[in-house]
Design a protein around this motif. Structure first.
Motif, PDB file in Angstrom:
ATOM      1  N   LEU A  30      39.398  35.538  28.871  1.00  0.00           N
ATOM      2  CA  LEU A  30      38.343  36.472  29.277  1.00  0.00           C
ATOM      3  C   LEU A  30      38.378  36.751  30.772  1.00  0.00           C
ATOM      4  O   LEU A  30      37.807  37.732  31.234  1.00  0.00           O
ATOM      5  CB  LEU A  30      36.970  35.918  28.896  1.00  0.00           C
ATOM      6  CG  LEU A  30      36.719  35.712  27.414  1.00  0.00           C
ATOM      7  CD1 LEU A  30      35.368  35.038  27.202  1.00  0.00           C
ATOM      8  CD2 LEU A  30      36.778  37.039  26.676  1.00  0.00           C
ATOM      9  N   SER A  31      39.033  35.895  31.528  1.00  0.00           N
ATOM     10  CA  SER A  31      39.078  36.042  32.981  1.00  0.00           C
ATOM     11  C   SER A  31      40.315  36.778  33.464  1.00  0.00           C
ATOM     12  O   SER A  31      40.644  36.724  34.643  1.00  0.00           O
ATOM     13  CB  SER A  31      39.026  34.665  33.647  1.00  0.00           C
ATOM     14  OG  SER A  31      37.838  34.023  33.306  1.00  0.00           O
ATOM     15  N   GLY A  32      41.008  37.449  32.591  1.00  0.00           N
ATOM     16  CA  GLY A  32      42.155  38.239  33.000  1.00  0.00           C
ATOM     17  C   GLY A  32      43.471  37.496  33.011  1.00  0.00           C
ATOM     18  O   GLY A  32      44.418  37.932  33.663  1.00  0.00           O
ATOM     19  N   LEU A  33      43.561  36.404  32.302  1.00  0.00           N
ATOM     20  CA  LEU A  33      44.814  35.657  32.237  1.00  0.00           C
ATOM     21  C   LEU A  33      45.787  36.382  31.312  1.00  0.00           C
ATOM     22  O   LEU A  33      45.430  36.695  30.169  1.00  0.00           O
ATOM     23  CB  LEU A  33      44.549  34.242  31.721  1.00  0.00           C
ATOM     24  CG  LEU A  33      45.696  33.254  31.844  1.00  0.00           C
ATOM     25  CD1 LEU A  33      45.981  32.949  33.308  1.00  0.00           C
ATOM     26  CD2 LEU A  33      45.355  31.972  31.115  1.00  0.00           C
ATOM     27  N   PRO A  34      46.998  36.680  31.767  1.00  0.00           N
ATOM     28  CA  PRO A  34      47.957  37.367  30.899  1.00  0.00           C
ATOM     29  C   PRO A  34      48.437  36.450  29.774  1.00  0.00           C
ATOM     30  O   PRO A  34      48.207  35.241  29.798  1.00  0.00           O
ATOM     31  CB  PRO A  34      49.099  37.734  31.839  1.00  0.00           C
ATOM     32  CG  PRO A  34      48.969  36.830  32.997  1.00  0.00           C
ATOM     33  CD  PRO A  34      47.525  36.439  33.097  1.00  0.00           C
ATOM     34  N   PRO A  35      49.128  37.001  28.774  1.00  0.00           N
ATOM     35  CA  PRO A  35      49.642  36.162  27.691  1.00  0.00           C
ATOM     36  C   PRO A  35      50.728  35.201  28.187  1.00  0.00           C
ATOM     37  O   PRO A  35      51.222  35.327  29.311  1.00  0.00           O
ATOM     38  CB  PRO A  35      50.206  37.164  26.681  1.00  0.00           C
ATOM     39  CG  PRO A  35      50.374  38.427  27.421  1.00  0.00           C
ATOM     40  CD  PRO A  35      49.417  38.411  28.566  1.00  0.00           C
ATOM     41  N   VAL A  36      51.085  34.260  27.338  1.00  0.00           N
ATOM     42  CA  VAL A  36      52.104  33.256  27.685  1.00  0.00           C
ATOM     43  C   VAL A  36      53.393  33.964  28.107  1.00  0.00           C
ATOM     44  O   VAL A  36      53.855  34.896  27.453  1.00  0.00           O
ATOM     45  CB  VAL A  36      52.358  32.313  26.489  1.00  0.00           C
ATOM     46  CG1 VAL A  36      53.527  31.390  26.766  1.00  0.00           C
ATOM     47  CG2 VAL A  36      51.106  31.515  26.188  1.00  0.00           C
ATOM     48  N   GLY A  37      53.954  33.514  29.226  1.00  0.00           N
ATOM     49  CA  GLY A  37      55.164  34.103  29.779  1.00  0.00           C
ATOM     50  C   GLY A  37      54.877  35.089  30.897  1.00  0.00           C
ATOM     51  O   GLY A  37      55.766  35.445  31.657  1.00  0.00           O
ATOM     52  N   GLY A  38      53.632  35.528  31.016  1.00  0.00           N
ATOM     53  CA  GLY A  38      53.258  36.471  32.068  1.00  0.00           C
ATOM     54  C   GLY A  38      53.067  35.784  33.400  1.00  0.00           C
ATOM     55  O   GLY A  38      52.930  34.567  33.494  1.00  0.00           O
ATOM     56  N   SER A  39      53.060  36.583  34.443  1.00  0.00           N
ATOM     57  CA  SER A  39      52.859  36.023  35.781  1.00  0.00           C
ATOM     58  C   SER A  39      51.469  36.380  36.280  1.00  0.00           C
ATOM     59  O   SER A  39      50.897  37.408  35.904  1.00  0.00           O
ATOM     60  CB  SER A  39      53.918  36.548  36.745  1.00  0.00           C
ATOM     61  OG  SER A  39      53.824  37.950  36.848  1.00  0.00           O
ATOM     62  N   VAL A  40      50.931  35.512  37.121  1.00  0.00           N
ATOM     63  CA  VAL A  40      49.586  35.679  37.646  1.00  0.00           C
ATOM     64  C   VAL A  40      49.564  35.196  39.092  1.00  0.00           C
ATOM     65  O   VAL A  40      50.223  34.206  39.434  1.00  0.00           O
ATOM     66  CB  VAL A  40      48.561  34.906  36.773  1.00  0.00           C
ATOM     67  CG1 VAL A  40      48.824  33.432  36.791  1.00  0.00           C
ATOM     68  CG2 VAL A  40      47.158  35.206  37.175  1.00  0.00           C
ATOM     69  N   PRO A  41      48.846  35.904  39.995  1.00  0.00           N
ATOM     70  CA  PRO A  41      48.764  35.431  41.377  1.00  0.00           C
ATOM     71  C   PRO A  41      47.871  34.195  41.492  1.00  0.00           C
ATOM     72  O   PRO A  41      46.838  34.092  40.839  1.00  0.00           O
ATOM     73  CB  PRO A  41      48.161  36.618  42.135  1.00  0.00           C
ATOM     74  CG  PRO A  41      47.549  37.488  41.105  1.00  0.00           C
ATOM     75  CD  PRO A  41      48.220  37.202  39.808  1.00  0.00           C
ATOM     76  N   VAL A  42      48.310  33.263  42.316  1.00  0.00           N
ATOM     77  CA  VAL A  42      47.596  32.008  42.563  1.00  0.00           C
ATOM     78  C   VAL A  42      47.471  31.851  44.072  1.00  0.00           C
ATOM     79  O   VAL A  42      48.404  32.140  44.812  1.00  0.00           O
ATOM     80  CB  VAL A  42      48.380  30.813  41.968  1.00  0.00           C
ATOM     81  CG1 VAL A  42      47.727  29.495  42.323  1.00  0.00           C
ATOM     82  CG2 VAL A  42      48.532  30.957  40.470  1.00  0.00           C
ATOM     83  N   VAL A  43      46.307  31.399  44.531  1.00  0.00           N
ATOM     84  CA  VAL A  43      46.108  31.137  45.956  1.00  0.00           C
ATOM     85  C   VAL A  43      45.594  29.708  46.117  1.00  0.00           C
ATOM     86  O   VAL A  43      44.848  29.216  45.269  1.00  0.00           O
ATOM     87  CB  VAL A  43      45.153  32.176  46.600  1.00  0.00           C
ATOM     88  CG1 VAL A  43      43.758  32.015  46.083  1.00  0.00           C
ATOM     89  CG2 VAL A  43      45.193  32.108  48.102  1.00  0.00           C
ATOM     90  N   TYR A  44      46.030  29.057  47.195  1.00  0.00           N
ATOM     91  CA  TYR A  44      45.599  27.680  47.448  1.00  0.00           C
ATOM     92  C   TYR A  44      45.566  27.423  48.951  1.00  0.00           C
ATOM     93  O   TYR A  44      46.288  28.063  49.716  1.00  0.00           O
ATOM     94  CB  TYR A  44      46.525  26.676  46.760  1.00  0.00           C
ATOM     95  CG  TYR A  44      47.945  26.675  47.265  1.00  0.00           C
ATOM     96  CD1 TYR A  44      48.333  25.844  48.312  1.00  0.00           C
ATOM     97  CD2 TYR A  44      48.901  27.498  46.701  1.00  0.00           C
ATOM     98  CE1 TYR A  44      49.629  25.843  48.773  1.00  0.00           C
ATOM     99  CE2 TYR A  44      50.201  27.505  47.152  1.00  0.00           C
ATOM    100  CZ  TYR A  44      50.563  26.671  48.189  1.00  0.00           C
ATOM    101  OH  TYR A  44      51.850  26.676  48.658  1.00  0.00           O
ATOM    102  N   PRO A  45      44.709  26.484  49.394  1.00  0.00           N
ATOM    103  CA  PRO A  45      44.735  26.081  50.806  1.00  0.00           C
ATOM    104  C   PRO A  45      46.031  25.327  51.104  1.00  0.00           C
ATOM    105  O   PRO A  45      46.470  24.520  50.288  1.00  0.00           O
ATOM    106  CB  PRO A  45      43.531  25.154  50.949  1.00  0.00           C
ATOM    107  CG  PRO A  45      42.783  25.212  49.677  1.00  0.00           C
ATOM    108  CD  PRO A  45      43.652  25.832  48.658  1.00  0.00           C
TER     109      PRO A  45
END
Length: 103
Positions: A49-64
């Motif tokens: 529901l939070s916009g996570l793509p299906p398995v195998g897709g890429s998603v931007p991640v941010v971290y300190p």
């Protein structure tokens, strides 16, 4: 969130499947930090529901930079979901309070 926006490290994560016995439908996000270490983010039960793509897709991640374990997904739906929930619940509370006062 503002600190992540200004000083966070933005990388791309890949959505991987969960273990076969896990009942949650959304996958896990695996990414590599600036030192080459692999980390896993569990977006929780509402990842799809939070916009996570299906398995195998890429998603931007941010971290300190100092704490890659505190990484967050960096999609608009994932960032706005908590704010929308608070807005919706406060609107319902205000509307029901207004209705009670006017009667």
């Amino acid at each position: 969130m503002a600190r992540l926006w200004a000083r966070g490290v933005l990388v791309t994560g890949v959505v991987t499947p969960r273990m076969p016995g896990d009942r949650r439908r959304s996958g896990l996000v695996v990414f590599t930090d600036h030192l080459g270490r692999t980390h896993v983010i569990d977006p929780g039960a509402y990842g799809s529901l939070s916009g996570l793509p299906p398995v195998g897709g890429s998603v931007p991640v941010v971290y300190p930079r100092a704490r890659p374990a505190a990484a967050r997904l960096w999609t608009p739906r994932y960032l706005l979901s908590p704010a929308f929930g608070w807005f919706l619940s406060s609107t319902v509370a205000f509307a029901s309070g207004t209705t009670m006062v006017t009667r």
